[in-house]
Scaffold this motif. Structure first.
Motif, PDB file in Angstrom:
ATOM      1  N   THR A 197      32.819  54.674  33.712  1.00  0.00           N
ATOM      2  CA  THR A 197      33.434  54.837  32.603  1.00  0.00           C
ATOM      3  C   THR A 197      34.285  56.295  33.148  1.00  0.00           C
ATOM      4  O   THR A 197      35.414  56.510  32.651  1.00  0.00           O
ATOM      5  CB  THR A 197      32.724  54.968  31.412  1.00  0.00           C
TER       6      THR A 197
ATOM      7  N   THR B 140      37.116  55.770  35.466  1.00  0.00           N
ATOM      8  CA  THR B 140      38.278  55.080  34.398  1.00  0.00           C
ATOM      9  C   THR B 140      38.905  56.359  33.988  1.00  0.00           C
ATOM     10  O   THR B 140      40.059  56.576  33.729  1.00  0.00           O
ATOM     11  CB  THR B 140      37.961  54.162  33.623  1.00  0.00           C
ATOM     12  N   ASP B 141      38.274  57.055  33.151  1.00  0.00           N
ATOM     13  CA  ASP B 141      38.614  58.436  32.749  1.00  0.00           C
ATOM     14  C   ASP B 141      39.482  59.232  33.616  1.00  0.00           C
ATOM     15  O   ASP B 141      40.541  59.924  33.383  1.00  0.00           O
ATOM     16  CB  ASP B 141      37.586  59.148  31.836  1.00  0.00           C
TER      17      ASP B 141
ATOM     18  N   ALA C 105      42.632  57.752  34.393  1.00  0.00           N
ATOM     19  CA  ALA C 105      43.585  57.750  33.025  1.00  0.00           C
ATOM     20  C   ALA C 105      44.006  59.299  32.963  1.00  0.00           C
ATOM     21  O   ALA C 105      45.296  59.642  32.430  1.00  0.00           O
ATOM     22  CB  ALA C 105      42.859  57.554  31.895  1.00  0.00           C
TER      23      ALA C 105
ATOM     24  N   GLU D 149      49.568  51.875  37.056  1.00  0.00           N
ATOM     25  CA  GLU D 149      49.948  52.539  36.138  1.00  0.00           C
ATOM     26  C   GLU D 149      50.343  53.870  36.547  1.00  0.00           C
ATOM     27  O   GLU D 149      51.039  54.650  35.756  1.00  0.00           O
ATOM     28  CB  GLU D 149      48.344  52.608  35.494  1.00  0.00           C
TER      29      GLU D 149
ATOM     30  N   GLU E 205      43.499  43.451  36.873  1.00  0.00           N
ATOM     31  CA  GLU E 205      42.284  43.860  36.134  1.00  0.00           C
ATOM     32  C   GLU E 205      41.850  42.750  35.388  1.00  0.00           C
ATOM     33  O   GLU E 205      40.298  42.524  35.712  1.00  0.00           O
ATOM     34  CB  GLU E 205      42.575  45.020  35.258  1.00  0.00           C
TER      35      GLU E 205
ATOM     36  N   ILE F  68      38.079  43.046  33.349  1.00  0.00           N
ATOM     37  CA  ILE F  68      38.499  44.329  32.565  1.00  0.00           C
ATOM     38  C   ILE F  68      39.988  44.209  32.363  1.00  0.00           C
ATOM     39  O   ILE F  68      40.705  43.245  32.445  1.00  0.00           O
ATOM     40  CB  ILE F  68      38.176  45.555  33.303  1.00  0.00           C
TER      41      ILE F  68
ATOM     42  N   GLY G  18      43.249  50.323  31.860  1.00  0.00           N
ATOM     43  CA  GLY G  18      42.717  51.315  30.952  1.00  0.00           C
ATOM     44  C   GLY G  18      43.499  52.652  31.023  1.00  0.00           C
ATOM     45  O   GLY G  18      42.937  53.667  30.369  1.00  0.00           O
TER      46      GLY G  18
END
Length: 272
Positions: free
Chosen positions: A93, A96-97, A100, A127, A147, A152, A155
């Protein structure tokens, strides 16, 4: 390309170079993802370097344009899944953060941004490209959001930005299936803005930079701010946009633009 405005780095040994290369040239900054042995996959170090560098660039008043590209053979293959496979769910996580945050830092830059795409542009890499204002590519480009094939979904803003570019139906097709587009199809549906043959990407970029330098830097930044409001705010009124336009009416750049028009000469911009 000799004499290019982009100062494109040559391919180098990733063990001897930072994961993000930064080249400055007269207000043009090129950020080159530099993990070529893994197709510039986004590990934590690279994601954090992109976010930090973009945040620093946002404070540079002389900045005119940011170009984002990858060291050959790819633009960016997405998150580094080898690194991620060794992480706990909490660490995944955080990874991923971090990606992002990198994507948002690029999206929030106050000047135009261009993704210069050769080779794979997938998942988190796609992205990153979507976060740029424009996507220029050569015919080796392959763009996709695979993804769902890993359990997933995008994100880092892809689910929000992709429909704005290609429409809900096409976005749903790509996001549900996880299929990869070749450059020609991506160009046809509007995911790529300009397309060229391999070896001509720098020439295409240089031509666009020449056009950009004819525009007033302050006016371009105001247009970028207006576009950001339109794309990210639920209710944007004409008054909101006019507030950005009105600030230009008393600017030195507008005075110079009017004088240049009257004197039938090209304008001379302070950060040109």
């Amino acid at each position: 390309m000799k004499g290019s405005s982009l100062d494109r780095p040559e391919r180098v040994d990733a063990m001897e170079q930072p994961v993000l290369l930064v080249a400055h040239h007269a207000g043009i900054v090129t950020l080159t993802l530099n993990r070529p042995t893994v197709r510039n996959a986004l590990d934590l170090a690279l994601a954090r370097a992109i976010a930090t560098t973009a945040q620093e660039l946002a404070q540079d008043a002389s900045l005119r344009l940011v170009v984002l590209r990858g060291t050959p053979p790819a633009f960016c293959a997405g998150a580094d899944l080898t690194e991620r496979s060794k992480m706990s769910p909490r660490e995944r996580t955080a990874h991923t953060d971090a990606i992002a945050a990198a994507v948002e830092a690029i999206a929030e830059l106050p000047v135009p941004t261009i993704a210069a795409i050769s080779g794979a542009c997938l998942a988190g890499g796609a992205e990153l490209a979507l976060a740029c204002d424009l996507r220029f590519a050569d015919t080796t480009a392959r763009i996709g959001f695979p993804e769902v094939r890993r359990g997933i979904f995008p994100g880092a803003g892809g689910v929000l930005r992709l429909p704005q570019l290609v429409g809900r139906g096409r976005a749903a097709d790509l996001l549900f299936s996880g299929r990869t587009l070749d450059a020609q199809e991506a160009f046809r549906i509007g995911l790529i803005d300009q397309l060229c043959e391999p070896g001509h990407l720098d020439t295409m970029l240089d031509h666009w930079i020449t056009e950009l330098r004819q525009a007033a830097p302050g006016a371009v930044r105001a247009v970028k701010a207006a576009l950001q409001r339109v794309l990210t705010t639920d209710a944007v009124t004409l008054a909101d946009i006019r507030s950005l336009r009105r600030a230009l009416d008393e600017s030195p750049e507008y005075e110079e633009g009017l004088r240049a028009f009257a004197e039938r000469r090209p304008p001379s911009w302070a950060n040109g």
